[in-house]
Design a protein around this motif. Structure first.
Motif, PDB file in Angstrom:
ATOM      1  N   THR A   1      78.967  28.110 -17.942  1.00 11.14           N
ATOM      2  CA  THR A   1      79.216  29.499 -18.295  1.00 11.14           C
ATOM      3  C   THR A   1      80.512  29.296 -19.327  1.00 11.14           C
ATOM      4  O   THR A   1      81.325  28.193 -19.179  1.00 11.14           O
ATOM      5  CB  THR A   1      80.038  30.297 -17.295  1.00 11.14           C
ATOM      6  N   GLU A   2      80.872  30.196 -19.699  1.00 11.34           N
ATOM      7  CA  GLU A   2      82.096  30.390 -20.864  1.00 11.34           C
ATOM      8  C   GLU A   2      83.201  30.226 -20.151  1.00 11.34           C
ATOM      9  O   GLU A   2      84.080  29.344 -20.404  1.00 11.34           O
ATOM     10  CB  GLU A   2      82.163  31.513 -21.636  1.00 11.34           C
TER      11      GLU A   2
ATOM     12  N   ASP B   1      79.050  22.815 -24.258  1.00 12.00           N
ATOM     13  CA  ASP B   1      78.518  22.710 -22.967  1.00 12.00           C
ATOM     14  C   ASP B   1      77.859  21.248 -22.973  1.00 12.00           C
ATOM     15  O   ASP B   1      78.030  20.448 -21.911  1.00 12.00           O
ATOM     16  CB  ASP B   1      77.213  23.753 -22.945  1.00 12.00           C
TER      17      ASP B   1
ATOM     18  N   ASN C   1      78.969  26.360 -37.418  1.00 10.86           N
ATOM     19  CA  ASN C   1      78.433  26.913 -36.196  1.00 10.86           C
ATOM     20  C   ASN C   1      78.874  28.190 -35.885  1.00 10.86           C
ATOM     21  O   ASN C   1      80.142  28.641 -36.420  1.00 10.86           O
ATOM     22  CB  ASN C   1      78.491  26.050 -34.958  1.00 10.86           C
ATOM     23  N   THR C   2      78.053  29.085 -35.390  1.00 13.48           N
ATOM     24  CA  THR C   2      78.586  30.542 -34.922  1.00 13.48           C
ATOM     25  C   THR C   2      79.334  30.216 -33.612  1.00 13.48           C
ATOM     26  O   THR C   2      79.003  29.051 -32.955  1.00 13.48           O
ATOM     27  CB  THR C   2      77.621  31.381 -34.613  1.00 13.48           C
ATOM     28  N   PRO C   3      80.068  31.030 -33.019  1.00 13.76           N
ATOM     29  CA  PRO C   3      80.648  30.928 -31.815  1.00 13.76           C
ATOM     30  C   PRO C   3      79.867  30.592 -30.755  1.00 13.76           C
ATOM     31  O   PRO C   3      80.092  29.811 -29.863  1.00 13.76           O
ATOM     32  CB  PRO C   3      81.480  32.201 -31.581  1.00 13.76           C
ATOM     33  N   GLU C   4      78.577  31.346 -30.765  1.00 15.79           N
ATOM     34  CA  GLU C   4      77.314  31.266 -29.695  1.00 15.79           C
ATOM     35  C   GLU C   4      76.927  29.735 -29.790  1.00 15.79           C
ATOM     36  O   GLU C   4      76.823  29.147 -28.706  1.00 15.79           O
ATOM     37  CB  GLU C   4      76.422  32.176 -29.672  1.00 15.79           C
ATOM     38  N   GLN C   5      76.617  29.273 -31.125  1.00 10.37           N
ATOM     39  CA  GLN C   5      76.027  27.950 -31.333  1.00 10.37           C
ATOM     40  C   GLN C   5      77.059  26.711 -30.664  1.00 10.37           C
ATOM     41  O   GLN C   5      76.830  25.894 -30.014  1.00 10.37           O
ATOM     42  CB  GLN C   5      75.844  27.637 -32.698  1.00 10.37           C
ATOM     43  N   GLU C   6      78.237  27.115 -30.882  1.00 11.83           N
ATOM     44  CA  GLU C   6      79.291  26.212 -30.597  1.00 11.83           C
ATOM     45  C   GLU C   6      79.612  26.180 -29.180  1.00 11.83           C
ATOM     46  O   GLU C   6      79.842  24.917 -28.609  1.00 11.83           O
ATOM     47  CB  GLU C   6      80.945  26.350 -31.209  1.00 11.83           C
ATOM     48  N   LEU C   7      79.542  27.291 -28.436  1.00  6.68           N
ATOM     49  CA  LEU C   7      79.462  26.963 -26.798  1.00  6.68           C
ATOM     50  C   LEU C   7      78.524  26.245 -26.295  1.00  6.68           C
ATOM     51  O   LEU C   7      78.754  25.456 -25.539  1.00  6.68           O
ATOM     52  CB  LEU C   7      79.402  28.652 -26.345  1.00  6.68           C
ATOM     53  N   ALA C   8      77.132  26.441 -26.852  1.00  9.89           N
ATOM     54  CA  ALA C   8      76.145  25.398 -26.597  1.00  9.89           C
ATOM     55  C   ALA C   8      76.569  24.004 -26.759  1.00  9.89           C
ATOM     56  O   ALA C   8      76.252  22.976 -25.979  1.00  9.89           O
ATOM     57  CB  ALA C   8      74.986  25.927 -27.070  1.00  9.89           C
TER      58      ALA C   8
END
Length: 167
Positions: free
Chosen positions: A55-56, A145, A135-142
């Motif tokens: 999770t974030e 991870d 990357n977008t923030p969402e892509q970067e979170l992945a």
């Protein structure tokens, strides 16, 4: 420590071994409670998979234990020792470029740049940093991870590796 020794540890002692690899309670519990493992490959596969995706909140908590790439980790914790070893390929000549890249990354994502540094040169790390800035923030979170789980698998293998343990 041998795999057999790790498998035989008390739950509390096993947590002490596992926690420096990735300080995420859900992941630690999954690894410790999945014992016994039959091989180092089995435990590293579990390390890379059991908490996917993080999770974030878990990512942010785990990142708190990682220094900036190119900065020497301070302290005597197991996490600091791991980071020093993993960043051995990052030399002083890359420090300025990494510092600049770290600032750009943190400005965009409000997080420390994390990459599995083990086995990568400073040039590789810088190239990945530049690529990930797109990357977008969402892509970067992945990506973070995945990087955290790769680092965790390597750290856990290093803690438990025995001669002949790999299949």
């Amino acid at each position: 420590m041998s795999l057999e020794e790790f498998n035989a540890l008390s739950r509390e002692d096993a947590i002490t071994i596992v926690k420096p690899a990735l300080d995420v309670a859900r992941w630690i519990d999954a690894i410790v409670d999945s014992r016994p493992f039959g091989s180092v490959d089995e435990i590293t596969a579990a390390a890379a998979a059991v908490a996917a995706p993080l999770t974030e909140v878990e990512i942010d908590g785990a990142l708190a234990h990682h220094p900036r790439i190119g900065e020497q980790p301070k302290g005597t914790t197991a996490e600091a020792a791991h980071s020093r070893s993993e960043q051995a390929g990052v030399d002083a000549s890359a420090a300025a470029a990494l510092a600049e890249g770290n600032r750009a990354y943190e400005a965009k994502f409000d997080r420390v740049y994390l990459v599995r540094a083990a086995g990568r040169s400073a040039d590789d790390i810088l190239a990945l940093l530049q690529q990930r800035l797109g990357n977008t923030p969402e892509q970067e979170l992945a990506v973070i991870d995945q990087q955290l789980r790769e680092i965790a698998a390597l750290r856990l293998a290093a803690a438990i590796e025995t001669e002949g343990a790999r299949a």
